[in-house]
Scaffold this active site. Structure first.
Site, PDB file in Angstrom:
ATOM      1  N   ASP A  58      -3.027  -5.176 -11.255  1.00  0.00           N
ATOM      2  CA  ASP A  58      -2.915  -6.497 -10.640  1.00  0.00           C
ATOM      3  C   ASP A  58      -1.895  -7.319 -11.426  1.00  0.00           C
ATOM      4  O   ASP A  58      -1.622  -7.023 -12.606  1.00  0.00           O
ATOM      5  CB  ASP A  58      -4.277  -7.206 -10.636  1.00  0.00           C
ATOM      6  CG  ASP A  58      -4.381  -8.287  -9.586  1.00  0.00           C
ATOM      7  OD1 ASP A  58      -4.957  -8.013  -8.509  1.00  0.00           O
ATOM      8  OD2 ASP A  58      -3.876  -9.407  -9.825  1.00  0.00           O
ATOM      9  N   ASN A  65       4.493 -11.074   2.412  1.00  0.00           N
ATOM     10  CA  ASN A  65       3.758  -9.832   2.157  1.00  0.00           C
ATOM     11  C   ASN A  65       4.668  -8.616   2.199  1.00  0.00           C
ATOM     12  O   ASN A  65       4.466  -7.647   1.453  1.00  0.00           O
ATOM     13  CB  ASN A  65       2.609  -9.684   3.143  1.00  0.00           C
ATOM     14  CG  ASN A  65       1.400 -10.530   2.765  1.00  0.00           C
ATOM     15  OD1 ASN A  65       1.394 -11.144   1.695  1.00  0.00           O
ATOM     16  ND2 ASN A  65       0.404 -10.584   3.610  1.00  0.00           N
ATOM     17  N   ARG A 124      -3.036 -15.521   5.210  1.00  0.00           N
ATOM     18  CA  ARG A 124      -2.312 -16.597   5.878  1.00  0.00           C
ATOM     19  C   ARG A 124      -2.954 -17.938   5.534  1.00  0.00           C
ATOM     20  O   ARG A 124      -4.167 -18.103   5.614  1.00  0.00           O
ATOM     21  CB  ARG A 124      -2.328 -16.369   7.389  1.00  0.00           C
ATOM     22  CG  ARG A 124      -1.456 -17.338   8.173  1.00  0.00           C
ATOM     23  CD  ARG A 124      -1.314 -16.856   9.605  1.00  0.00           C
ATOM     24  NE  ARG A 124      -0.628 -17.814  10.438  1.00  0.00           N
ATOM     25  CZ  ARG A 124      -0.300 -17.590  11.712  1.00  0.00           C
ATOM     26  NH1 ARG A 124      -0.632 -16.438  12.269  1.00  0.00           N
ATOM     27  NH2 ARG A 124       0.329 -18.502  12.417  1.00  0.00           N
ATOM     28  N   VAL A 128     -11.234  -6.308  -2.090  1.00  0.00           N
ATOM     29  CA  VAL A 128     -11.089  -5.010  -1.428  1.00  0.00           C
ATOM     30  C   VAL A 128     -10.713  -3.933  -2.431  1.00  0.00           C
ATOM     31  O   VAL A 128     -11.314  -2.848  -2.464  1.00  0.00           O
ATOM     32  CB  VAL A 128     -10.039  -5.083  -0.299  1.00  0.00           C
ATOM     33  CG1 VAL A 128      -9.785  -3.693   0.280  1.00  0.00           C
ATOM     34  CG2 VAL A 128     -10.497  -6.026   0.792  1.00  0.00           C
ATOM     35  N   GLY A 129      -9.718  -4.201  -3.269  1.00  0.00           N
ATOM     36  CA  GLY A 129      -9.272  -3.207  -4.241  1.00  0.00           C
ATOM     37  C   GLY A 129     -10.362  -2.819  -5.222  1.00  0.00           C
ATOM     38  O   GLY A 129     -10.563  -1.632  -5.513  1.00  0.00           O
ATOM     39  N   HIS A 133      -4.117  -2.727  14.521  1.00  0.00           N
ATOM     40  CA  HIS A 133      -5.217  -3.264  13.719  1.00  0.00           C
ATOM     41  C   HIS A 133      -5.197  -4.790  13.831  1.00  0.00           C
ATOM     42  O   HIS A 133      -4.766  -5.494  12.930  1.00  0.00           O
ATOM     43  CB  HIS A 133      -5.067  -2.820  12.267  1.00  0.00           C
ATOM     44  CG  HIS A 133      -6.132  -3.340  11.349  1.00  0.00           C
ATOM     45  ND1 HIS A 133      -7.467  -3.087  11.541  1.00  0.00           N
ATOM     46  CD2 HIS A 133      -6.053  -4.087  10.215  1.00  0.00           C
ATOM     47  CE1 HIS A 133      -8.167  -3.656  10.569  1.00  0.00           C
ATOM     48  NE2 HIS A 133      -7.325  -4.278   9.757  1.00  0.00           N
ATOM     49  N   ARG A 150       3.382 -16.910  11.242  1.00  0.00           N
ATOM     50  CA  ARG A 150       3.236 -15.461  11.128  1.00  0.00           C
ATOM     51  C   ARG A 150       4.459 -14.860  10.453  1.00  0.00           C
ATOM     52  O   ARG A 150       4.348 -13.954   9.616  1.00  0.00           O
ATOM     53  CB  ARG A 150       3.057 -14.856  12.522  1.00  0.00           C
ATOM     54  CG  ARG A 150       2.794 -13.361  12.522  1.00  0.00           C
ATOM     55  CD  ARG A 150       2.908 -12.786  13.916  1.00  0.00           C
ATOM     56  NE  ARG A 150       4.291 -12.739  14.356  1.00  0.00           N
ATOM     57  CZ  ARG A 150       4.690 -12.306  15.551  1.00  0.00           C
ATOM     58  NH1 ARG A 150       3.795 -11.914  16.429  1.00  0.00           N
ATOM     59  NH2 ARG A 150       5.966 -12.276  15.873  1.00  0.00           N
TER      60      ARG A 150
END
Length: 311
Positions: free
Chosen positions: A32, A95, A82, A11-12, A175, A88
């Protein structure tokens, strides 16, 4: 204009590539924790300059936050997915610690930056970033609604067999697969309500497909998507840096809007050079209001797992 992206994963890196190719920023720093990883991604993108015709300065860095100094926008994609057997609460705890540390390090060098949060669970990580940094709420933006709305319009275009860029539609709420709310009632094709072209059953399927859009791609790819998320971040960054005043659904802190307070959740916002310049309070009907309240409850339940991190 300078943009820092923390996390040089799919994504980055895709976000960096889109921002560079579209000439949205004059300098991009990709950072990173993996040795040489961001440097490699930055160098790879740089080697497309002569063939794609852009001159954006690219800098890769292994955990050296000093290179991010003076950034106008910082994008946080850091975090882990995950894993099997992980609860969760464990995922949020890990995170949250990563995102909190990253945000604090970034703001040491770029105290005036606007922060775009991509890390999951996105609404909760946006809330954490706001609480941990103490920044004004207009400067912390979760990008989830941008991506969800893009997926919604894609599914509408497929159902209509019409160009996606002729379609307007948005997704509000959390989201997540069960918390997002595709607003089919307000979606339109060149100004005409899509309900004139699609049946209730077809619209319900579009909404259902949108809600599991991320899970669908994960099942197909074996990992999370990256092209659409990266492009969505670039779209949001463009609106900020170029003061476009676009209405974009984003996860932001509410203070009474939509009947909610002390929560970050997706709502339509005017996005410009100051970040969130206005929250647009659209007229939801009773069914949509009930769905939004239920979505907010689910996001609050997830936020409760932040207590140890914010203590």
């Amino acid at each position: 204009m300078k943009v820092t992206i923390v996390g040089a994963g799919n994504v980055g890196a895709t976000c960096a590539d889109a921002i560079a190719y579209r000439r949205i920023a004059s300098e991009i720093v990709l950072l990173d924790i993996r040795e040489g990883f961001a440097e490699g991604k930055a160098l790879d993108i740089m080697q497309t300059q002569t063939t794609l015709g852009f001159n954006t300065k690219m800098v890769g860095s292994t955990n050296d936050y000093s290179k991010t100094a003076g950034s106008d926008v910082v994008v946080i994609t850091s975090g882990i997915p995950r894993k099997p057997g992980m609860t969760r609460e464990e995922l949020i705890g890990i995170n949250a610690s990563i995102v909190k540390t990253v945000a604090e390090n970034l703001l040491v060098h770029s105290p005036n930056a606007i922060v775009v949060v991509v890390s999951n669970p996105m609404d909760t990580m946006t809330y954490l970033t706001l609480k941990a940094t103490g920044l004004p709420k207009n400067r912390i933006i979760g990008m989830g609604g941008t991506l969800d709305s893009s997926r919604f319009k894609t599914y509408l275009s497929l159902a209509l067999d019409k160009p996606a860029n002729d379609i307007q539609g948005m997704v509000v709420g959390g989201h997540g697969d069960t918390t997002m709310i595709p607003l089919t009632r307000l979606a339109s094709y060149n100004g005409v309500p899509v309900s004139q072209f699609l049946s209730e059953e077809e619209l319900a399927k579009v909404a259902a497909d949108t809600m599991v859009g991320g899970a669908t791609l994960t099942a197909l790819l074996g990992t999370s998507a990256w092209y659409a998320p990266g492009a969505s971040v670039a779209f949001l960054v463009d609106a900020i840096l170029n003061d476009q005043k676009k209405m974009i659904p984003c996860s932001v802190m509410l203070d009474g809007e939509y009947g909610q307070s002390d929560i970050c959740i997706g709502v339509p916002c005017i996005i410009g050079r100051n970040g969130v310049e206005k929250i647009v309070d659209i007229n939801l009907n009773e069914e949509e209001k009930a769905k939004f309240a239920k979505s907010a409850e689910a996001v609050r339940a997830m936020n409760a797992d932040l207590k140890s991190v914010l203590a």
